[in-house]
Motif scaffolding. Structure first.
Motif, PDB file in Angstrom:
ATOM      1  N   ASN A  74       0.811  -1.210   0.000  1.00  0.00           N
ATOM      2  CA  ASN A  74       0.000   0.000   0.000  1.00  0.00           C
ATOM      3  C   ASN A  74       0.851   1.269   0.000  1.00  0.00           C
ATOM      4  O   ASN A  74       0.438   2.300  -0.539  1.00  0.00           O
ATOM      5  N   GLU A  75       2.055   1.207   0.597  1.00  0.00           N
ATOM      6  CA  GLU A  75       2.897   2.397   0.647  1.00  0.00           C
ATOM      7  C   GLU A  75       3.469   2.752  -0.722  1.00  0.00           C
ATOM      8  O   GLU A  75       4.040   3.830  -0.889  1.00  0.00           O
ATOM      9  N   MET A  76       3.291   1.855  -1.695  1.00  0.00           N
ATOM     10  CA  MET A  76       3.756   2.107  -3.055  1.00  0.00           C
ATOM     11  C   MET A  76       2.613   2.488  -3.994  1.00  0.00           C
ATOM     12  O   MET A  76       2.836   2.708  -5.184  1.00  0.00           O
ATOM     13  N   ARG A  77       1.408   2.597  -3.468  1.00  0.00           N
ATOM     14  CA  ARG A  77       0.229   2.749  -4.336  1.00  0.00           C
ATOM     15  C   ARG A  77       0.208   4.072  -5.099  1.00  0.00           C
ATOM     16  O   ARG A  77      -0.118   4.108  -6.295  1.00  0.00           O
ATOM     17  N   LEU A  78       0.526   5.186  -4.428  1.00  0.00           N
ATOM     18  CA  LEU A  78       0.507   6.471  -5.131  1.00  0.00           C
ATOM     19  C   LEU A  78       1.544   6.502  -6.254  1.00  0.00           C
ATOM     20  O   LEU A  78       1.264   6.994  -7.348  1.00  0.00           O
ATOM     21  N   LEU A  79       2.723   5.980  -5.983  1.00  0.00           N
ATOM     22  CA  LEU A  79       3.744   5.904  -7.030  1.00  0.00           C
ATOM     23  C   LEU A  79       3.287   4.999  -8.160  1.00  0.00           C
ATOM     24  O   LEU A  79       3.462   5.319  -9.346  1.00  0.00           O
ATOM     25  N   ALA A  80       2.683   3.869  -7.802  1.00  0.00           N
ATOM     26  CA  ALA A  80       2.189   2.934  -8.821  1.00  0.00           C
ATOM     27  C   ALA A  80       1.157   3.605  -9.723  1.00  0.00           C
ATOM     28  O   ALA A  80       1.205   3.469 -10.951  1.00  0.00           O
ATOM     29  N   LYS A  81       0.240   4.338  -9.121  1.00  0.00           N
ATOM     30  CA  LYS A  81      -0.789   5.015  -9.915  1.00  0.00           C
ATOM     31  C   LYS A  81      -0.179   6.074 -10.830  1.00  0.00           C
ATOM     32  O   LYS A  81      -0.604   6.243 -11.982  1.00  0.00           O
ATOM     33  N   GLY A  82       0.826   6.780 -10.318  1.00  0.00           N
ATOM     34  CA  GLY A  82       1.478   7.789 -11.144  1.00  0.00           C
ATOM     35  C   GLY A  82       2.190   7.184 -12.338  1.00  0.00           C
ATOM     36  O   GLY A  82       2.138   7.727 -13.451  1.00  0.00           O
ATOM     37  N   LEU A  83       2.862   6.067 -12.132  1.00  0.00           N
ATOM     38  CA  LEU A  83       3.534   5.377 -13.235  1.00  0.00           C
ATOM     39  C   LEU A  83       2.517   4.803 -14.218  1.00  0.00           C
ATOM     40  O   LEU A  83       2.721   4.831 -15.437  1.00  0.00           O
ATOM     41  N   HIS A  84       1.423   4.299 -13.673  1.00  0.00           N
ATOM     42  CA  HIS A  84       0.385   3.723 -14.526  1.00  0.00           C
ATOM     43  C   HIS A  84      -0.259   4.784 -15.415  1.00  0.00           C
ATOM     44  O   HIS A  84      -0.621   4.517 -16.572  1.00  0.00           O
ATOM     45  N   ARG A  85      -0.392   5.995 -14.885  1.00  0.00           N
ATOM     46  CA  ARG A  85      -0.962   7.083 -15.701  1.00  0.00           C
ATOM     47  C   ARG A  85      -0.093   7.383 -16.916  1.00  0.00           C
ATOM     48  O   ARG A  85      -0.584   7.905 -17.924  1.00  0.00           O
ATOM     49  N   GLN A  86       1.194   7.047 -16.842  1.00  0.00           N
ATOM     50  CA  GLN A  86       2.088   7.226 -17.991  1.00  0.00           C
ATOM     51  C   GLN A  86       2.065   6.025 -18.923  1.00  0.00           C
ATOM     52  O   GLN A  86       2.808   5.976 -19.904  1.00  0.00           O
ATOM     53  N   GLY A  87       1.221   5.040 -18.598  1.00  0.00           N
ATOM     54  CA  GLY A  87       1.047   3.892 -19.478  1.00  0.00           C
ATOM     55  C   GLY A  87       1.796   2.640 -19.069  1.00  0.00           C
ATOM     56  O   GLY A  87       1.595   1.573 -19.657  1.00  0.00           O
ATOM     57  N   PHE A  88       2.691   2.723 -18.072  1.00  0.00           N
ATOM     58  CA  PHE A  88       3.516   1.584 -17.699  1.00  0.00           C
ATOM     59  C   PHE A  88       2.706   0.517 -16.954  1.00  0.00           C
ATOM     60  O   PHE A  88       1.716   0.823 -16.282  1.00  0.00           O
ATOM     61  N   THR A  89       3.147  -0.712 -17.087  1.00  0.00           N
ATOM     62  CA  THR A  89       2.567  -1.806 -16.319  1.00  0.00           C
ATOM     63  C   THR A  89       3.266  -1.852 -14.970  1.00  0.00           C
ATOM     64  O   THR A  89       4.499  -1.835 -14.894  1.00  0.00           O
ATOM     65  N   VAL A  90       2.495  -1.897 -13.890  1.00  0.00           N
ATOM     66  CA  VAL A  90       3.072  -1.797 -12.544  1.00  0.00           C
ATOM     67  C   VAL A  90       2.565  -2.946 -11.676  1.00  0.00           C
ATOM     68  O   VAL A  90       1.367  -3.250 -11.671  1.00  0.00           O
ATOM     69  N   TYR A  91       3.486  -3.552 -10.953  1.00  0.00           N
ATOM     70  CA  TYR A  91       3.138  -4.636 -10.029  1.00  0.00           C
ATOM     71  C   TYR A  91       3.815  -4.368  -8.688  1.00  0.00           C
ATOM     72  O   TYR A  91       5.041  -4.264  -8.616  1.00  0.00           O
ATOM     73  N   ALA A  92       3.013  -4.243  -7.631  1.00  0.00           N
ATOM     74  CA  ALA A  92       3.540  -4.053  -6.279  1.00  0.00           C
ATOM     75  C   ALA A  92       3.492  -5.384  -5.554  1.00  0.00           C
ATOM     76  O   ALA A  92       2.416  -5.933  -5.300  1.00  0.00           O
TER      77      ALA A  92
ATOM     78  N   VAL B 200       8.579  12.856  -6.626  1.00  0.00           N
ATOM     79  CA  VAL B 200       9.059  11.473  -6.690  1.00  0.00           C
ATOM     80  C   VAL B 200       8.408  10.744  -7.858  1.00  0.00           C
ATOM     81  O   VAL B 200       9.083  10.046  -8.633  1.00  0.00           O
ATOM     82  N   ILE B 201       7.100  10.909  -8.011  1.00  0.00           N
ATOM     83  CA  ILE B 201       6.379  10.241  -9.095  1.00  0.00           C
ATOM     84  C   ILE B 201       6.879  10.738 -10.453  1.00  0.00           C
ATOM     85  O   ILE B 201       7.185   9.945 -11.349  1.00  0.00           O
ATOM     86  N   ALA B 202       6.968  12.063 -10.609  1.00  0.00           N
ATOM     87  CA  ALA B 202       7.372  12.633 -11.895  1.00  0.00           C
ATOM     88  C   ALA B 202       8.805  12.242 -12.257  1.00  0.00           C
ATOM     89  O   ALA B 202       9.098  11.901 -13.414  1.00  0.00           O
ATOM     90  N   THR B 203       9.699  12.265 -11.274  1.00  0.00           N
ATOM     91  CA  THR B 203      11.098  11.928 -11.538  1.00  0.00           C
ATOM     92  C   THR B 203      11.245  10.457 -11.882  1.00  0.00           C
ATOM     93  O   THR B 203      11.990  10.086 -12.798  1.00  0.00           O
ATOM     94  N   THR B 204      10.535   9.620 -11.153  1.00  0.00           N
ATOM     95  CA  THR B 204      10.594   8.184 -11.424  1.00  0.00           C
ATOM     96  C   THR B 204      10.007   7.866 -12.792  1.00  0.00           C
ATOM     97  O   THR B 204      10.565   7.069 -13.555  1.00  0.00           O
ATOM     98  N   ALA B 205       8.879   8.485 -13.114  1.00  0.00           N
ATOM     99  CA  ALA B 205       8.244   8.247 -14.418  1.00  0.00           C
ATOM    100  C   ALA B 205       9.154   8.683 -15.563  1.00  0.00           C
ATOM    101  O   ALA B 205       9.255   8.001 -16.591  1.00  0.00           O
ATOM    102  N   ALA B 206       9.843   9.819 -15.397  1.00  0.00           N
ATOM    103  CA  ALA B 206      10.755  10.291 -16.445  1.00  0.00           C
ATOM    104  C   ALA B 206      11.927   9.320 -16.617  1.00  0.00           C
ATOM    105  O   ALA B 206      12.367   9.048 -17.741  1.00  0.00           O
ATOM    106  N   PHE B 207      12.429   8.788 -15.510  1.00  0.00           N
ATOM    107  CA  PHE B 207      13.526   7.823 -15.563  1.00  0.00           C
ATOM    108  C   PHE B 207      13.090   6.555 -16.295  1.00  0.00           C
ATOM    109  O   PHE B 207      13.800   6.063 -17.191  1.00  0.00           O
ATOM    110  N   VAL B 208      11.921   6.041 -15.945  1.00  0.00           N
ATOM    111  CA  VAL B 208      11.419   4.824 -16.599  1.00  0.00           C
ATOM    112  C   VAL B 208      11.169   5.085 -18.079  1.00  0.00           C
ATOM    113  O   VAL B 208      11.462   4.241 -18.936  1.00  0.00           O
ATOM    114  N   ALA B 209      10.657   6.267 -18.398  1.00  0.00           N
ATOM    115  CA  ALA B 209      10.402   6.605 -19.809  1.00  0.00           C
ATOM    116  C   ALA B 209      11.695   6.622 -20.615  1.00  0.00           C
ATOM    117  O   ALA B 209      11.721   6.184 -21.773  1.00  0.00           O
TER     118      ALA B 209
END
Length: 299
Positions: free
Chosen positions: A39-57, A269-278
């Motif tokens: 659950n502590e990863m949920r907000l980050l997961a949702k942010g990454l998912h909004r960029q289209g990535f597949t996310v598994y916690a 954190v979400i934006a920086t992580t999403a940019a890195f994954v992108a």
């Protein structure tokens, strides 16, 4: 036989968010910390998912239950949870990025060490090799004595309780999460204390990962709060200094404590992580995103 993506979850507390389009072919495996929950990863997961990535916690062995459940596991069991999660997610994506919070960051680095061909990148958030933050009780500095106590069978049920501010600078959010912790629902907010014997296991994991940082070949994003109350910035700098075969980007946050995935700068954190994954998804040679305030890049 090909299983549906939803089948990657093996406990009720894990969750998967299927990606879309080309971005969905990049999978991000998220790993929570010691005594924590997916659950502590949920907000980050949702942010990454909004960029289209597949996310598994993923849920670590022994977590989301009672203290006795955690005490029945060792660091190898926690790592096995991460490795098994990667195995279940991998058939559904073309590349795999692993990211974790606190001890989850250490486990993410461990996966990159053990599986250099599988892991395309690592996101290490609030990495903790040592409990050396400013809110930690003085006796945590003596944790090097714990292996002796364990060999003597002393202190199996001993726990050091979380101290204010509980890793959260945002006071309103802190109040809500602390209430959940003390309500007894460990699946929602984790356990309120850290069993000493589990800390021993974390120390063993940390020592192993620290000694092998030079073997990591995947690019690393390291995000850490300057005022982290649980683990000092030195924990993040150890990654910058230790990883030599791949680029490392260190981003230092100025308005958060340890739980950066939920605290005041969670959007950063979400934006920086999403940019890195992108950038990883786009492949080698992709220009880096403009540096954020407080960021230090090496690589």
């Amino acid at each position: 036989m090909t299983h549906a993506l939803e089948d990657v979850c093996v406990t009720p507390h894990e969750f998967v968010l299927p990606g879309t389009g080309a971005a969905g072919r990049t999978g991000v495996l998220l790993v929570h910390g010691l005594t924590g929950t997916p659950n502590e990863m949920r907000l980050l997961a949702k942010g990454l998912h909004r960029q289209g990535f597949t996310v598994y916690a993923v849920q670590l062995a022994g977590h989301c239950g009672a203290v006795e459940d955690l005490l029945a596991t060792r660091w190898q069991d926690w790592y096995a949870s991460v490795a098994a999660g990667a195995d279940r997610l991998a058939p559904h994506v073309d590349r795999l990025v692993v990211g974790g919070l606190s001890m989850g960051a250490v486990l993410s680095l461990a996966l990159a060490q053990e599986r250099p061909r599988q892991v395309a990148g690592v996101c290490a958030l609030s990495t903790i090799f040592r409990y050396d933050g400013w809110s930690m009780p003085v006796y945590t500095r003596l944790s090097f004595l714990l292996p002796l106590f364990r060999r003597l069978g002393i202190g199996r049920r001993s726990v050091f309780m979380e101290q204010p501010p509980y890793g959260i600078k945002d006071e309103a959010l802190r109040k809500r999460i602390v209430a959940q912790m003390h309500a007894g629902d460990s699946a929602a907010a984790g356990l309120p204390g850290n069993p000493w014997w589990s800390v021993i296991e974390m120390r063993r994991l940390s020592a192993r990962v620290l000694s092998r940082l030079g073997s990591i070949q995947a690019p690393c994003l390291v995000i850490h709060a300057r005022e982290d109350d649980v683990s000092t910035l030195g924990n993040a700098r150890a990654i910058v200094q230790g990883v030599r075969q791949a680029p490392v980007e260190l981003v230092v946050l100025e308005d958060s404590y340890h739980m950066i995935t939920v605290d005041r700068e969670r959007r950063t954190v979400i934006a920086t992580t999403a940019a890195f994954v992108a950038r990883l998804a786009a492949g080698p040679g992709t220009p880096a995103a403009p540096a954020l305030a407080g960021a230090v890049a090496r690589g």
